[in-house]
Design an enzyme around this catalytic site. Structure first.
Site, PDB file in Angstrom:
ATOM      1  N   GLU A 141      37.361  34.463  34.336  1.00  0.00           N
ATOM      2  CA  GLU A 141      36.595  35.704  34.357  1.00  0.00           C
ATOM      3  C   GLU A 141      35.157  35.425  34.803  1.00  0.00           C
ATOM      4  OE1 GLU A 141      37.413  39.081  33.510  1.00  0.00           O
ATOM      5  OE2 GLU A 141      39.389  38.251  33.872  1.00  0.00           O
ATOM      6  N   HIS A 201      36.069  41.824  38.507  1.00  0.00           N
ATOM      7  CA  HIS A 201      37.149  42.366  37.682  1.00  0.00           C
ATOM      8  C   HIS A 201      36.798  43.768  37.168  1.00  0.00           C
ATOM      9  CE1 HIS A 201      40.619  41.338  34.678  1.00  0.00           C
ATOM     10  NE2 HIS A 201      40.893  42.348  35.474  1.00  0.00           N
TER      11      HIS A 201
END
Length: 312
Positions: free
Chosen positions: A260, A280
């Site tokens: 991430e 994201h």
């Protein structure tokens, strides 16, 4: 009984209390921790709770093994690859997800990335700000392009519908076909060889990890663009970066990575041409986040009633 919301799920404390009151009807005590946490803090927040609610950060065996009272996990997300699912199965911990909450959000981002790549929107913005003209920004249209969807589940089919609305010729692939469909289903290699746009919508598992590798990328047309809003490890990022550097494919739109964001400085896609990177955000719209929260609380309510739903 206690429900611990161990990390932020995109709603504020007032909305959390509202949903707890209207959906859970005060049948369970709710603790909402609206701040990020490392695994040690997650253990601390989870201990003593019979149910927890999490988003998309790791919740693996190192946490689960320290929470003996835990009986249910409500995942405020679609995928559950960040959860220790084998441990949960062995210990009869119910895991429910929020599949479907971001169908519109993710599919719209796919189309946005396609248009941005085809019309050079990011580069055009920079050109205007630097006193340049439109001389080098001949674009392309979506209409008439062959659009391939790899992973034709709910989000994939929503993306297919939007692509069709823009006048694309849509091809789809999924491992298991069921029922009738409005789209042409072909094998994955046919999509890679045929399509101008390829959009990935597969889950992450042992069969899909590294699915788009150096050999699959070699099948793609030189004018093709690849969009990944599924999971980062589905694509070999190093192979994709090399193909973009060597102009063996035309471009890429990437919303998901092996980790991430924030990304490490050596992330292979950070310094390659004609790629759009987003941190994201596919799921991250006001409408989707509220829908997700409602589903996550409803999953807990159904479990309390002895009728769990959306079980993984």
């Amino acid at each position: 009984m206690r429900l611990a919301i161990v990390e932020p799920i995109g709603i504020d404390k007032a909305k959390c209390h509202e949903l707890a009151e209207t959906i859970l009807k005060n049948k369970i005590e709710v603790s909402y921790y609206n701040s990020p946490a490392d695994y040690k803090e997650k253990i601390k927040r989870s201990q003593g709770a019979q149910a927890v609610m999490i988003a998309n950060n790791p919740y693996k065996d190192n946490i689960l093994s320290q929470c003996p009272e835990l009986k249910m996990i409500s995942v405020a997300f679609t995928g559950v690859d960040h959860v220790g699912m084998e441990y949960c199965r062995k210990n009869k911990i119910v895991v429910s997800n929020c599949s479907g909450y971001a169908n519109e959000a993710v599919s719209e981002l796919v189309i946005g990335m396609c248009i941005s790549l085809y019309r050079n929107i990011a580069a055009s913005n920079e050109a205007v700000r630097n006193g340049k003209t439109n001389e080098n920004f001949l674009g392309s249209e979506l209409a008439g392009k062959k659009f391939g969807v790899i992973g034709a589940g709910a989000i994939g089919l929503k993306t297919a519908a939007l692509a069709k609305a823009f006048g694309c010729e849509v091809y789809c692939y999924r491992r298991h076909l069921s029922g009738k469909s409005d789209y042409m289903f072909v094998d994955m290699d046919t999509i890679l060889k045929t399509c101008d746009i390829i959009s990935l919508h597969t889950p992450l598992n042992e069969e899909t990890r590294g699915l788009i590798d150096v050999n699959k990328i070699k099948l793609m047309k030189k004018n093709a663009i690849l969009i990944n809003t599924a999971r980062g490890p589905v694509v070999d990022a190093h192979a994709l970066a090399q193909a973009l550097k060597e102009h063996r494919i035309a471009g890429a739109g990437i919303d998901v990575f092996d980790t991430e964001p924030p990304l490490a400085k050596d992330e292979p896609l950070l310094n390659v041409p004609n790629v759009i990177l987003t941190p994201h955000i596919g799921f991250n719209t006001r409408e989707a986040i509220e829908k997700r929260a409602v589903t996550a609380f409803t999953n807990v309510a159904k479990w309390l009633e002895g009728m769990p739903q959306n079980v993984m």
